[in-house]
Write a protein that holds these residues in place. Structure first.
Motif, PDB file in Angstrom:
ATOM      1  N   GLU A   1      19.570   2.737  14.078  1.00 32.10           N
ATOM      2  CA  GLU A   1      18.314   2.091  14.447  1.00 32.10           C
ATOM      3  C   GLU A   1      18.055   0.922  13.515  1.00 32.10           C
ATOM      4  N   LEU A   2      17.877  -0.273  14.104  1.00 31.56           N
ATOM      5  CA  LEU A   2      17.548  -1.435  13.304  1.00 31.56           C
ATOM      6  C   LEU A   2      16.089  -1.368  12.852  1.00 31.56           C
ATOM      7  N   SER A   3      15.835  -1.780  11.618  1.00 36.84           N
ATOM      8  CA  SER A   3      14.484  -1.786  11.076  1.00 36.84           C
ATOM      9  C   SER A   3      14.075  -3.202  10.706  1.00 36.84           C
ATOM     10  N   LEU A   4      12.808  -3.534  10.937  1.00 33.53           N
ATOM     11  CA  LEU A   4      12.250  -4.784  10.463  1.00 33.53           C
ATOM     12  C   LEU A   4      11.739  -4.573   9.044  1.00 33.53           C
ATOM     13  N   VAL A   5      11.766  -5.642   8.263  1.00 32.96           N
ATOM     14  CA  VAL A   5      11.228  -5.604   6.913  1.00 32.96           C
ATOM     15  C   VAL A   5      10.053  -6.569   6.838  1.00 32.96           C
ATOM     16  N   THR A   6       8.926  -6.057   6.388  1.00 32.92           N
ATOM     17  CA  THR A   6       7.740  -6.882   6.225  1.00 32.92           C
ATOM     18  C   THR A   6       7.248  -6.778   4.786  1.00 32.92           C
ATOM     19  N   VAL A   7       6.271  -7.608   4.465  1.00 34.56           N
ATOM     20  CA  VAL A   7       5.574  -7.517   3.181  1.00 34.56           C
ATOM     21  C   VAL A   7       4.081  -7.407   3.465  1.00 34.56           C
ATOM     22  N   ASP A   8       3.381  -6.630   2.655  1.00 38.07           N
ATOM     23  CA  ASP A   8       1.925  -6.523   2.719  1.00 38.07           C
ATOM     24  C   ASP A   8       1.378  -6.678   1.310  1.00 38.07           C
ATOM     25  N   LEU A   9       0.212  -7.305   1.193  1.00 36.90           N
ATOM     26  CA  LEU A   9      -0.328  -7.630  -0.121  1.00 36.90           C
ATOM     27  C   LEU A   9      -1.717  -7.043  -0.310  1.00 36.90           C
ATOM     28  N   ALA A  10      -1.883  -6.250  -1.365  1.00 38.52           N
ATOM     29  CA  ALA A  10      -3.193  -5.762  -1.782  1.00 38.52           C
ATOM     30  C   ALA A  10      -3.661  -6.661  -2.923  1.00 38.52           C
ATOM     31  N   ILE A  11      -4.591  -7.564  -2.616  1.00 40.92           N
ATOM     32  CA  ILE A  11      -5.016  -8.597  -3.559  1.00 40.92           C
ATOM     33  C   ILE A  11      -6.437  -8.306  -3.996  1.00 40.92           C
ATOM     34  N   PHE A  12      -6.618  -8.176  -5.300  1.00 40.78           N
ATOM     35  CA  PHE A  12      -7.905  -7.797  -5.871  1.00 40.78           C
ATOM     36  C   PHE A  12      -8.492  -8.938  -6.696  1.00 40.78           C
ATOM     37  N   THR A  13      -9.801  -9.037  -6.654  1.00 43.90           N
ATOM     38  CA  THR A  13     -10.523  -9.892  -7.582  1.00 43.90           C
ATOM     39  C   THR A  13     -11.868  -9.235  -7.853  1.00 43.90           C
ATOM     40  N   ILE A  14     -12.598  -9.767  -8.819  1.00 45.14           N
ATOM     41  CA  ILE A  14     -13.932  -9.243  -9.136  1.00 45.14           C
ATOM     42  C   ILE A  14     -14.940 -10.347  -8.848  1.00 45.14           C
ATOM     43  N   ARG A  15     -15.930 -10.007  -8.029  1.00 39.88           N
ATOM     44  CA  ARG A  15     -16.977 -10.957  -7.672  1.00 39.88           C
ATOM     45  C   ARG A  15     -18.324 -10.272  -7.816  1.00 39.88           C
ATOM     46  N   GLY A  16     -19.194 -10.891  -8.608  1.00 40.76           N
ATOM     47  CA  GLY A  16     -20.528 -10.329  -8.789  1.00 40.76           C
ATOM     48  C   GLY A  16     -20.509  -8.916  -9.320  1.00 40.76           C
ATOM     49  N   GLY A  17     -19.556  -8.619 -10.191  1.00 41.89           N
ATOM     50  CA  GLY A  17     -19.472  -7.288 -10.767  1.00 41.89           C
ATOM     51  C   GLY A  17     -18.940  -6.225  -9.825  1.00 41.89           C
ATOM     52  N   THR A  18     -18.289  -6.626  -8.719  1.00 48.13           N
ATOM     53  CA  THR A  18     -17.756  -5.691  -7.731  1.00 48.13           C
ATOM     54  C   THR A  18     -16.269  -5.964  -7.528  1.00 48.13           C
ATOM     55  N   LEU A  19     -15.474  -4.905  -7.475  1.00 44.52           N
ATOM     56  CA  LEU A  19     -14.051  -5.044  -7.199  1.00 44.52           C
ATOM     57  C   LEU A  19     -13.872  -5.289  -5.707  1.00 44.52           C
ATOM     58  N   MET A  20     -13.205  -6.396  -5.372  1.00 44.78           N
ATOM     59  CA  MET A  20     -13.052  -6.821  -3.988  1.00 44.78           C
ATOM     60  C   MET A  20     -11.577  -6.799  -3.588  1.00 44.78           C
ATOM     61  N   ILE A  21     -11.333  -6.574  -2.299  1.00 43.54           N
ATOM     62  CA  ILE A  21      -9.983  -6.603  -1.739  1.00 43.54           C
ATOM     63  C   ILE A  21      -9.950  -7.668  -0.641  1.00 43.54           C
ATOM     64  N   LEU A  22      -8.848  -8.392  -0.550  1.00 43.78           N
ATOM     65  CA  LEU A  22      -8.703  -9.433   0.461  1.00 43.78           C
ATOM     66  C   LEU A  22      -8.150  -8.822   1.754  1.00 43.78           C
ATOM     67  N   LEU A  23      -8.876  -9.017   2.848  1.00 44.37           N
ATOM     68  CA  LEU A  23      -8.470  -8.493   4.144  1.00 44.37           C
ATOM     69  C   LEU A  23      -8.445  -9.607   5.174  1.00 44.37           C
ATOM     70  N   VAL A  24      -7.617  -9.416   6.200  1.00 44.93           N
ATOM     71  CA  VAL A  24      -7.590 -10.339   7.331  1.00 44.93           C
ATOM     72  C   VAL A  24      -7.983  -9.573   8.586  1.00 44.93           C
ATOM     73  N   GLU A  25      -8.460 -10.315   9.567  1.00 40.39           N
ATOM     74  CA  GLU A  25      -8.715  -9.738  10.892  1.00 40.39           C
ATOM     75  C   GLU A  25      -7.532 -10.109  11.772  1.00 40.39           C
ATOM     76  N   ARG A  26      -6.842  -9.107  12.282  1.00 41.64           N
ATOM     77  CA  ARG A  26      -5.626  -9.373  13.026  1.00 41.64           C
ATOM     78  C   ARG A  26      -5.917 -10.137  14.313  1.00 41.64           C
ATOM     79  N   GLY A  27      -5.127 -11.209  14.522  1.00 36.52           N
ATOM     80  CA  GLY A  27      -5.320 -12.052  15.688  1.00 36.52           C
ATOM     81  C   GLY A  27      -4.369 -11.746  16.823  1.00 36.52           C
TER      82      GLY A  27
END
Length: 237
Positions: free
Chosen positions: A12-38
């Protein structure tokens, strides 16, 4: 491997992808970067930014390209490292897709701009996902949870917390990083003693920043150390 050979031996052939969990701090809150799938699958659902690795691309190159294409953020600004590989057979309805997850940290990152197959991109509090107020596509909630625990552990033994701080920074700003990521308060005096006693963690700039109340705060920059000695443990009293 030739497709005919694949069919003949039942591989079985497999695809290889990458996913990124990107964090920053804004206003004293830990934030994660998300996208809305199109696009399908999971059209309109929130997800971590990422996508398929192109032929001739390294994993790191694919991660940085996908980040720029889907959010407009330059990965060169971030502390970026591989988190692990995720390949459960049912993680993607399109078939067997193995993803290599990355985690990234950056200080007060800008507003993202959606692009390519991401309709929108935005920051949301990590707590919204962990506490069930926001759900993610694929197995991205698991990846996010693993990435957060990796960061929490790295804050104990490495100097990566400084990656959340734009330079120069105060020790109060650095302490805020630990408090936000670990989710608990820290004694200011004890924290100052440990940070300034850890060789190569921070270096004083010799400058100060005026405060709204009290004395001016000393300013620091990152030192040349990558490991904390002694470590700053979460379990310490």
């Amino acid at each position: 491997m030739d497709d005919r050979l694949v069919r003949s031996v039942g591989v079985e052939l497999s695809l290889v992808t990458v996913d990124l969990a990107i964090f920053t701090i804004r206003g004293g809150t830990l934030m994660i970067l998300l996208v809305e799938r199109g696009e399908e699958p999971f059209l309109g659902r929130r997800a971590l930014p990422g996508g398929r690795v192109r032929s001739g691309e390294t994993l790191d190159e694919g991660a940085r390209r996908e980040l720029m294409e889907e959010t407009g953020i330059d990965g060169a600004r971030l502390h970026l490292e591989q988190l692990g590989a995720y390949g459960d057979p049912g993680r993607d309805p399109r078939g067997r897709v193995v993803t290599v997850a990355y985690l990234a940290l950056g200080p007060d990152l800008p507003e993202p701009v959606g692009g390519t197959d991401a309709a929108q991109a935005h920051w949301i509090p990590v707590g919204d996902v962990l506490e069930g107020r926001a759900s993610l596509a694929f197995d991205h909630e698991r990846i996010l949870s693993d990435a957060l625990e990796r960061i929490r552990g790295k804050l104990e033994y490495t100097t990566v917390a400084a990656a959340f701080c734009p330079e120069p920074f105060t020790l109060t700003e650095l302490r805020t990083v630990y408090e936000v990521v670990w989710g608990r308060g820290l004694d200011p005096s004890n924290f100052r003693r440990k940070v300034t006693g850890a060789k190569g963690f921070v270096e004083p700039t010799g400058d100060q920043r005026a405060q709204t109340a009290g004395r001016p705060a000393a300013l620091y920059r990152r030192g040349d150390a990558t490991l904390l000695s002694p470590p700053l443990l979460r379990s310490a009293p």
